[in-house]
Write an enzyme that holds these catalytic residues in place. Sequence first.
Site, PDB file in Angstrom:
ATOM      1  N   CYS A   1       0.742  -1.105   0.024  1.00 25.54           N
ATOM      2  CA  CYS A   1       0.090  -0.169  -0.052  1.00 25.54           C
ATOM      3  C   CYS A   1       0.790   1.238   0.085  1.00 25.54           C
ATOM      4  O   CYS A   1       0.576   2.096  -0.716  1.00 25.54           O
ATOM      5  CB  CYS A   1      -1.155   0.075   1.159  1.00 25.54           C
ATOM      6  SG  CYS A   1      -0.267  -0.533   2.575  1.00 25.54           S
TER       7      CYS A   1
ATOM      8  N   LYS B   1      -7.635   6.391   4.616  1.00 28.02           N
ATOM      9  CA  LYS B   1      -6.401   5.827   4.727  1.00 28.02           C
ATOM     10  C   LYS B   1      -5.190   6.723   3.806  1.00 28.02           C
ATOM     11  O   LYS B   1      -5.276   6.542   2.564  1.00 28.02           O
ATOM     12  CB  LYS B   1      -6.237   4.333   4.580  1.00 28.02           C
ATOM     13  CG  LYS B   1      -4.719   3.559   4.735  1.00 28.02           C
ATOM     14  CD  LYS B   1      -4.943   2.204   4.295  1.00 28.02           C
ATOM     15  CE  LYS B   1      -3.720   1.767   4.081  1.00 28.02           C
ATOM     16  NZ  LYS B   1      -3.661   0.379   3.674  1.00 28.02           N
TER      17      LYS B   1
ATOM     18  N   HIS C   1      -1.428   6.841   4.848  1.00 27.47           N
ATOM     19  CA  HIS C   1      -0.030   5.657   4.711  1.00 27.47           C
ATOM     20  C   HIS C   1       0.982   6.101   4.182  1.00 27.47           C
ATOM     21  O   HIS C   1       1.787   5.281   3.390  1.00 27.47           O
ATOM     22  CB  HIS C   1      -0.698   4.209   4.196  1.00 27.47           C
ATOM     23  CG  HIS C   1       0.071   3.119   5.099  1.00 27.47           C
ATOM     24  ND1 HIS C   1      -0.131   1.840   4.914  1.00 27.47           N
ATOM     25  CD2 HIS C   1       1.279   3.087   5.894  1.00 27.47           C
ATOM     26  CE1 HIS C   1       0.372   1.056   5.790  1.00 27.47           C
ATOM     27  NE2 HIS C   1       1.224   2.067   6.325  1.00 27.47           N
TER      28      HIS C   1
ATOM     29  N   ASP D   1      -5.280  -0.573  -4.310  1.00 26.07           N
ATOM     30  CA  ASP D   1      -3.984  -0.197  -4.353  1.00 26.07           C
ATOM     31  C   ASP D   1      -3.137  -1.534  -4.601  1.00 26.07           C
ATOM     32  O   ASP D   1      -1.832  -1.253  -4.576  1.00 26.07           O
ATOM     33  CB  ASP D   1      -3.554   0.354  -2.872  1.00 26.07           C
ATOM     34  CG  ASP D   1      -4.081  -0.523  -1.680  1.00 26.07           C
ATOM     35  OD1 ASP D   1      -4.693  -1.760  -1.928  1.00 26.07           O
ATOM     36  OD2 ASP D   1      -3.869  -0.266  -0.649  1.00 26.07           O
ATOM     37  N   ASN D   2      -3.575  -2.795  -4.495  1.00 23.81           N
ATOM     38  CA  ASN D   2      -2.878  -3.702  -4.691  1.00 23.81           C
ATOM     39  C   ASN D   2      -3.740  -5.031  -4.486  1.00 23.81           C
ATOM     40  O   ASN D   2      -4.980  -4.851  -4.314  1.00 23.81           O
ATOM     41  CB  ASN D   2      -1.699  -4.063  -3.661  1.00 23.81           C
ATOM     42  CG  ASN D   2      -2.218  -3.915  -2.192  1.00 23.81           C
ATOM     43  OD1 ASN D   2      -1.627  -3.029  -1.505  1.00 23.81           O
ATOM     44  ND2 ASN D   2      -3.164  -4.912  -1.879  1.00 23.81           N
TER      45      ASN D   2
ATOM     46  N   LYS E   1      -1.283  -9.935  -2.865  1.00 27.24           N
ATOM     47  CA  LYS E   1      -0.450  -8.896  -2.306  1.00 27.24           C
ATOM     48  C   LYS E   1       0.774  -9.291  -1.584  1.00 27.24           C
ATOM     49  O   LYS E   1       1.097 -10.312  -1.477  1.00 27.24           O
ATOM     50  CB  LYS E   1      -1.283  -8.383  -1.125  1.00 27.24           C
ATOM     51  CG  LYS E   1      -0.679  -7.106  -0.220  1.00 27.24           C
ATOM     52  CD  LYS E   1      -1.769  -6.675   0.724  1.00 27.24           C
ATOM     53  CE  LYS E   1      -0.849  -5.643   1.561  1.00 27.24           C
ATOM     54  NZ  LYS E   1      -1.702  -5.186   2.516  1.00 27.24           N
TER      55      LYS E   1
END
Length: 327
Positions: free
Chosen positions: A15, A69, A71, A223-224, A244
């Site tokens: 992420c 989120k 991060h 994101d993945n 992931k």
Amino acid sequence: EGMRFTHFYAAQAVCSPSRAALLTGCYPNRIGMSGGALMPWSTKAINTAEETIATRLKKEGYATAMLGKWHLGSKPPFLPLHFGFDSFYGIPYSHDMWPVDYEGKPITDTANWRMKFPPLPVLEGDKQVSVITMLAEQSMLTTALTEKAEQFIAKNKNHPFFLYLAHPMPHVPLAVSDKFGGKTTAGLFGDVIGEIDWSVGRVLDLLDKTGLSKNTLLIVTSDNGPWLSFGNHAGSSGGLREGKGTAWDGGTRIPCFIRWPGNIVAGTVCNQLLTQMDILPTIVAATNANLPKQKIDGLNFLPLLTGKSIAGPREVFYVYYDANNLK
């Protein structure tokens, strides 16, 4: 209602690097954000010199907001307000970075390294406004973020805006509000996805009601790939290899749907090679904004979106893993 992409890739299968790539249009390796998810105590963060989608659009007079989120750094000056966003409400990192296990039970074993995590902070702007200590509190995140997204859109309906809504789930631990618990036949993961689907629907409905749909470029992506070690709490890679954290397609190839009524033909499918990094230059082209001053790796695919070209701009995508190793 728009275009679905079948060969759309995250810059890395974790992420923090992938979010950096999405916002800056750069390979995360170029900007020092490769090598895994940032911890709450990480001394590494996104460089304040980087320009994001929000940075570029704010210079064009857009109102900008980030919800969910982040991060990319857990303390000022590495939070959204310092990267072009007028406002931010959400969590600074993944919601599993807290002293609670994946079943929602507080960790009491002092030998467990997860005891190092602080309670999960909720931030508004640069300031902490509350903490999340129980899984039941996490179950309200999707609804809370959706309501704030609606408020932002309603407030800014009469001038240009950019909203980056990054729901923390379906990353584990999974939690769902009472109104969606048990409402699907796909277990807790299905319920969580159902609530996120409701959230996207609420945004779409508001754009329709305010007459903004035809003037709004809406992108839904991830994101993945799925975190397969969590079994039925992880989702599916759709038959692609691994998930992931790996450089295989299951980790890096992600869903992407883009809607722009009147500009993108509804119900179309694109199999051209594209990446998260290509979103920034495409948005810049669509809004007549300017590219970042520093070199980026993203490529403009607006002609592909609008049907002016059948060929994508990208011929090569370099798949990095474990920081700077190439697959």
